[in-house]
Design an enzyme around this catalytic site. Structure first.
Site, short mmCIF file in Angstrom:
data_model
loop_
_atom_site.label_atom_id
_atom_site.label_comp_id
_atom_site.label_asym_id
_atom_site.label_seq_id
_atom_site.Cartn_x
_atom_site.Cartn_y
_atom_site.Cartn_z
CG ASP A 262 -1.86 -1.13 1.30
OD1 ASP A 262 -2.17 -1.69 0.23
OD2 ASP A 262 -2.30 -1.48 2.41
N1 URA Z 1 -1.28 -5.95 3.77
C1 URA Z 1 -1.75 -4.70 3.81
O1 URA Z 1 -2.77 -4.42 4.41
N2 URA Z 1 -1.05 -3.75 3.17
C2 URA Z 1 0.10 -3.99 2.50
O2 URA Z 1 0.70 -3.07 1.95
C3 URA Z 1 0.58 -5.30 2.48
C4 URA Z 1 -0.13 -6.27 3.12
#
Ligand code: URA
Length: 237
Positions: A103
Site C-alpha cells: 500500500d
Molecule cells: N497488507 C496490507 O494491508 N497492506 C500492505 O501493503 C501489504 C499487506
C-alpha cells in the site's frame, strides 16, 4: 548481437546516441576501437567497453528496495511518485516492475525485476510464499487474536484467509506484532486486524520467502540482489 543493439539495450542511449559514441571512438571491442554499429559481437566472449569500462551484458535485473511511505508500488501513476521513479535511469532502462504491491503507506521489502517468471513464482498463490510483516496496532492484541489468526479470519468481503502466524512483540501502550501470511489479498494485513476490531497504524514488510530486507537500506534506497539471495528466491521461494 549487433553492437548498437547491445549498447542501446544496456542503457547507453538510443541507437542514434550510440552511433555518436561510436563516432567519438568511445567504444572498443577486445581493445580495438570500433565505429561499425552493425558489427556482430558476443558480449559473453568479447570484451566490449565504453570509455574503458566493460559492458556486462544482462537481460534481467533484480533489486530489493526499502519502500518508503507515500510512494506507489506501480510502474506509473498520474498523480503520485512510483517506486520506479526512485530508480536510477540506467536501472529504469531495464523496465523492472514491482513484484506484488505494498500500500502507499506501507514500508519495507519490495522486489523489483523484469523477470516475469520469477515474479510469477513469487506471487502465485499455489507457491505459498510466506511474507512477514511488522506492524503497530491500535489497541491491545490478545492471545485470542493469535488463535483466531491461526485458524484464518473472515475478511469484510466474506473471504476466509488461510492461517496466519501472529506473534505479539509488545502489547502496551500500543501493540507491536509480527504476522506471517502466505497470501496477498488487497490490504490483507489491515483487513485481518479489522476483522478482530483493531487498526493497523504502521506496516512494514520485512521478508518474502527467504529474502530478508537489508536493514542497511534506508527508506527509498535499493540495491541489486546478491547472487545468493537470487538463488534462494529462484530455487526455494
Ligand atoms: N497488507 C496490507 O494491508 N497492506 C500492505 O501493503 C501489504 C499487506
Amino acid at each position: 548481437m549487433r553492437l548498437d543493439k547491445l549498447l542501446a539495450n544496456m542503457g547507453y542511449g538510443s541507437r542514434k546516441e550510440v552511433k555518436q559514441l561510436l563516432k567519438q571512438k568511445a567504444v572498443t571491442v577486445d581493445g580495438a576501437s570500433v565505429k561499425d554499429a552493425a558489427m556482430h559481437v558476443d558480449p559473453e566472449q568479447q570484451n566490449v567497453s565504453v570509455y574503458g569500462e566493460r559492458v556486462v551484458y544482462t537481460e534481467f535485473v533484480y533489486f530489493m528496495m526499502n519502500k518508503p511511505p507515500g510512494v506507489i508500488s506501480a510502474t506509473e501513476d498520474l498523480r503520485d511518485e512510483t517506486v520506479i521513479d526512485l530508480l536510477e535511469p540506467l536501472d529504469q532502462h531495464f523496465q523492472p516492475f514491482p513484484v506484488g504491491r505494498l500500500d502507499k503507506d506501507t514500508e519495507g521489502l519490495l522486489v523489483l525485476t523484469n523477470d516475469g517468471i520469477l515474479a510469477h513464482k513469487l506471487l502465485s498463490p499455489k507457491k505459498h510464499v510466506p511474507k512477514v510483516y511488522y506492524a503497530h496496532i491500535e489497541g491491545v492484541v490478545t492471545e485470542e487474536d493469535v488463535e483466531k489468526f491461526a485458524e484464518g479470519v473472515e475478511l469484510d468481503d466474506g473471504y476466509m484467509t488461510k492461517p496466519g502466524k501472529l506473534v505479539i512483540l509488545k502489547s502496551a501502550p500500543q501493540s507491536e506484532i509480527e504476522l506471517t501470511i502466505q497470501e496477498g489479498k488487497f490490504h490483507q494485513v489491515k483487513r485481518m486486524f479489522e476483522s478482530v476490531g483493531k487498526r493497523v497504524t504502521y506496516l512494514k514488510r520485512i521478508s518474502m520467502g527467504n529474502l530478508k530486507l537489508d536493514d542497511h537500506l534506508a527508506l527509498g534506497e535499493y540495491r541489486e540482489l546478491t547472487a545468493e539471495e537470487l538463488n534462494c528466491l529462484q530455487n526455494n521461494p
